[in-house]
Write a protein that holds these residues in place. Structure first.
Motif, short mmCIF file in Angstrom:
data_model
loop_
_atom_site.label_atom_id
_atom_site.label_comp_id
_atom_site.label_asym_id
_atom_site.label_seq_id
_atom_site.Cartn_x
_atom_site.Cartn_y
_atom_site.Cartn_z
N PRO A 191 44.82 -102.03 -50.77
CA PRO A 191 44.08 -100.96 -51.45
C PRO A 191 42.66 -100.83 -50.91
O PRO A 191 42.06 -101.81 -50.46
N GLU A 192 42.12 -99.63 -50.97
CA GLU A 192 40.82 -99.32 -50.38
C GLU A 192 39.73 -100.25 -50.87
O GLU A 192 38.89 -100.73 -50.10
N PHE A 193 39.69 -100.52 -52.19
CA PHE A 193 38.59 -101.31 -52.74
C PHE A 193 38.63 -102.76 -52.27
O PHE A 193 37.60 -103.45 -52.29
N ILE A 194 39.78 -103.23 -51.84
CA ILE A 194 39.88 -104.60 -51.31
C ILE A 194 39.57 -104.61 -49.82
O ILE A 194 38.77 -105.42 -49.34
N LYS A 195 40.20 -103.71 -49.07
CA LYS A 195 40.01 -103.74 -47.61
C LYS A 195 38.58 -103.41 -47.22
O LYS A 195 38.07 -103.95 -46.22
N SER A 196 37.90 -102.56 -48.00
CA SER A 196 36.52 -102.24 -47.66
C SER A 196 35.63 -103.48 -47.77
O SER A 196 34.74 -103.70 -46.94
N LYS A 197 35.89 -104.30 -48.78
CA LYS A 197 35.12 -105.54 -48.93
C LYS A 197 35.46 -106.54 -47.84
O LYS A 197 34.58 -107.27 -47.36
N MET A 198 36.72 -106.58 -47.43
CA MET A 198 37.12 -107.52 -46.38
C MET A 198 36.52 -107.13 -45.03
O MET A 198 36.00 -107.98 -44.30
N PHE A 199 36.55 -105.84 -44.70
CA PHE A 199 36.02 -105.40 -43.42
C PHE A 199 34.49 -105.51 -43.35
O PHE A 199 33.92 -105.62 -42.26
N SER A 200 33.83 -105.45 -44.51
CA SER A 200 32.37 -105.57 -44.52
C SER A 200 31.89 -107.01 -44.71
O SER A 200 30.70 -107.28 -44.71
N SER A 201 32.82 -107.94 -44.87
CA SER A 201 32.46 -109.33 -45.15
C SER A 201 31.80 -110.00 -43.95
O SER A 201 31.98 -109.60 -42.79
N VAL A 202 31.04 -111.04 -44.24
CA VAL A 202 30.40 -111.84 -43.20
C VAL A 202 31.45 -112.41 -42.26
O VAL A 202 31.27 -112.43 -41.02
N GLU A 203 32.57 -112.86 -42.81
CA GLU A 203 33.62 -113.50 -42.01
C GLU A 203 34.24 -112.51 -41.01
O GLU A 203 34.42 -112.83 -39.83
N TRP A 204 34.56 -111.29 -41.50
CA TRP A 204 35.19 -110.31 -40.60
C TRP A 204 34.20 -109.85 -39.54
O TRP A 204 34.56 -109.70 -38.36
N GLN A 205 32.95 -109.61 -39.94
CA GLN A 205 31.95 -109.18 -38.97
C GLN A 205 31.73 -110.25 -37.90
O GLN A 205 31.50 -109.93 -36.73
N GLY A 206 31.80 -111.51 -38.32
CA GLY A 206 31.68 -112.60 -37.36
C GLY A 206 32.83 -112.60 -36.37
O GLY A 206 32.64 -112.83 -35.17
#
Length: 232
Positions: free
Chosen positions: A167-182
């Motif tokens: 769902p959008e509200f979950i994936k948006s947080k995952m893609f913006s997370s420190v871990e994903w950006q790293g």
């Protein structure tokens, strides 16, 4: 006849009470910033999703009844004062020593049945189902076979396609997370720097510019050779 304001549309919440439930999905969302009391803070989050084994509904016309699902997000910490640790201890029915808590394998919880306490909370006129706590099933009580497939999604290892399906509200947080950006930064460096990860349109424009520059340079070289030839 009384005149009242129209009510906003709201979805039906999962039934409240104590339910036989099974944990079928764990999502490690990752670390994001949030505002609290005028200050910017950060928190690593994990999301646990349960199916209510004996509470079922046909959510779409023509579909077979399926269990209700309820979820709760926690700060991903097993510190003694965290909210996650006492929840896990309640679910497994045993306290954890600090060393056990620090090394607890959450994947071991996938598929585990429990007695889940669901409460209803009202916010802005809508009623939501929230998880208050969990405990082991009483002796003699059994959970039906699981319906939903077990899955673990970790922002540190998940493929982009796997996150995109959420769902959008979950994936948006995952893609913006420190871990994903790293991870994205590391992939960029491994691929040869920022240019390798630019959109195709930008890369094509840069390639065209370089080709034009090379063509101009080539003409300049040719003109220079011509002048030398005349001089000779």
């Amino acid at each position: 006849m009384a005149l009242t304001a129209p009510k906003g549309k709201s979805s039906e919440p999962a039934p409240k009470g104590n339910h036989v439930a099974r944990l079928y999905q764990i999502i490690h969302i990752g670390t994001n910033d949030f505002e609290y009391m005028g200050e910017t803070k950060s928190s690593d989050k994990i999301r646990l999703t349960f199916e209510l084994s004996n509470e079922r509904k046909a959510f779409k016309e023509g579909d077979e009844p399926r269990p209700w699902s309820v979820s709760r997000e926690f700060g991903f910490s097993m510190h003694a004062k965290s909210k996650l640790r006492p929840f896990v201890e309640g679910m497994i029915g045993a306290p954890l020593f600090d060393k056990e808590a620090d090394n607890f394998d959450f994947e071991s919880l996938l598929g585990q049945e429990c007695l889940l306490n669901v409460v209803h909370d009202e916010k802005n006129g809508s009623v939501y189902a929230n998880i208050a706590g969990a405990s082991p099933l009483p002796k003699g009580m059994a959970a039906p076979a699981p319906v939903n497939e077990k899955r673990m999604i970790d922002v540190n290892t998940a493929e982009a396609e796997e996150i995109e399906a959420l769902p959008e509200f979950i994936k948006s947080k995952m893609f913006s997370s420190v871990e994903w950006q790293g991870r994205a930064k590391h992939a960029e460096n491994m691929a040869g720097g920022p240019r390798a990860n630019r959109p195709a349109r930008v890369a094509a424009e840069m390639a065209a510019d370089e080709e034009a520059e090379n063509e101009i340079a080539g003409r300049d070289d040719a003109d220079g050779l011509g002048e030398d030839a005349i001089q000779i």
